[in-house]
Design an enzyme around this catalytic site. Structure first.
Site, PDB file in Angstrom:
ATOM      1  N   ARG A 177      -3.850   3.198   9.568  1.00  0.00           N
ATOM      2  CA  ARG A 177      -2.396   3.162   9.753  1.00  0.00           C
ATOM      3  C   ARG A 177      -2.026   3.640  11.153  1.00  0.00           C
ATOM      4  O   ARG A 177      -1.109   3.102  11.774  1.00  0.00           O
ATOM      5  CB  ARG A 177      -1.697   4.002   8.687  1.00  0.00           C
ATOM      6  CG  ARG A 177      -1.769   3.389   7.289  1.00  0.00           C
ATOM      7  CD  ARG A 177      -0.925   4.154   6.295  1.00  0.00           C
ATOM      8  NE  ARG A 177       0.497   4.009   6.554  1.00  0.00           N
ATOM      9  CZ  ARG A 177       1.444   4.745   5.966  1.00  0.00           C
ATOM     10  NH1 ARG A 177       1.102   5.687   5.108  1.00  0.00           N
ATOM     11  NH2 ARG A 177       2.710   4.552   6.243  1.00  0.00           N
ATOM     12  N   CYS A 235       3.463  12.568   9.700  1.00  0.00           N
ATOM     13  CA  CYS A 235       2.695  11.698   8.806  1.00  0.00           C
ATOM     14  C   CYS A 235       3.500  10.431   8.564  1.00  0.00           C
ATOM     15  O   CYS A 235       4.172   9.938   9.471  1.00  0.00           O
ATOM     16  CB  CYS A 235       2.370  12.426   7.501  1.00  0.00           C
ATOM     17  SG  CYS A 235       3.835  12.982   6.590  1.00  0.00           S
TER      18      CYS A 235
END
Length: 291
Positions: A177, A235
């Site tokens: 990611r 995050c």
């Protein structure tokens, strides 16, 4: 801040001594956000279920991110529902390497509760130590705790952008990611330009216990994090960044939290995005394509 973790046996001793301790079950997963069914099946005796989505987060516009920090009023109302009183020791746990329990730890510590602990090793540590579980719901008498926010450092989106350039900003999502190989949830793939990458699950061992401080210090140093320089964490939606915040604190750093995280950054089209395995990634080519 040195007393963050608690072992299963230490928690059992607190409970058997009838100490003023409140245990919070913060089970939550991205693919299964409602952990209440699992809580009802079995939980630590006396624990109260915490709904992360509704009690540990606000919900607003996409540009705010997926899990903005809750207001003090919302958090205090929730904490009183959990039966928390001033002076209580609060122990938080989940069933997945403390990834969601750390969010509760961060919020309650930021709100001024002096002694908040994470059950190291999560629920599995409790059962592996041979301690009993109970079933059903738990509805404690309402608490009277008074909370006041602002005891832990955090940065907004502009400060996070600046931090990536003058200090260290760590993206704690999985490497694929971070690189922008795919993005299953948020509108754009990639990372904040200049951000380093360290998956927060690397901060715990195979049993879900946090690595010892010396190991954490060495591994953060290998990433390029120097003591004394500003370091921030983010995050996907702001939940697991709290887990990395805990790891950095255990290692002796003084981290700051970018709670908006990638879900906020990627919802601002004016913000540049880097792709690839390097901090700056393919930023230049992306900007050229947009111009």
């Amino acid at each position: 801040m040195s007393q963050i973790l608690i072992t299963a046996d230490e928690l059992a001793d607190l409970l058997s001594a009838d100490s003023p301790v409140r245990v919070l079950d913060v089970r939550w997963r991205l693919d299964r956000p409602d952990g209440r069914p699992e809580f009802l099946d079995d939980h630590i005796p006396g624990a109260v279920y915490v709904d992360l989505d509704s009690e540990l987060a606000e919900h607003g516009a996409p540009a705010d991110g997926r899990h903005p920090l809750p207001s003090n009023a919302l958090l205090q109302t929730a904490a009183r529902r959990w039966g928390v009183n001033d002076g209580d020791v609060v122990v938080v746990y989940d069933d997945l390497k403390s990834l969601s329990a750390a969010r509760a730890w961060w919020l309650l510590t930021d709100a001024g509760i002096a002694d908040v602990r994470i059950l190291d090793g999560s629920l599995r540590a409790w059962t592996n130590a041979g301690h009993a579980l109970e079933q059903g719901d738990a509805v404690p008498a309402p608490g009277s705790v008074t909370l006041s926010r602002g005891h832990l450092p955090q940065v907004d989106i502009d400060q996070a952008a600046a931090l990536a350039g003058r200090g260290a900003l760590i993206d704690v999502r999985a490497a694929e990611r971070y690189r922008g190989d795919f993005e299953p949830i948020d509108p754009r793939a990639g990372h904040v330009p200049g951000a380093l990458n360290r998956f927060t699950a690397q901060n715990v061992d195979a049993d879900g216990r946090f690595l010892d401080p010396e190991t954490l210090r060495r591994e953060f140093a290998e990433l390029g994090i120097e003591h004394g320089e500003p370091v921030g964490v983010y995050c996907g939606s702001g939940v697991t960044a709290s887990h990395a915040f805990v790891a950095l604190t255990l290692a002796g750093y003084s981290p700051t939290l970018y709670a908006g995280s990638w879900s906020q950054w990627s919802n601002h089209p004016d913000r540049p995005v880097a792709i690839g395995s390097e901090p700056e990634g393919a930023l230049a080519s992306i900007q050229k394509e947009k111009s």
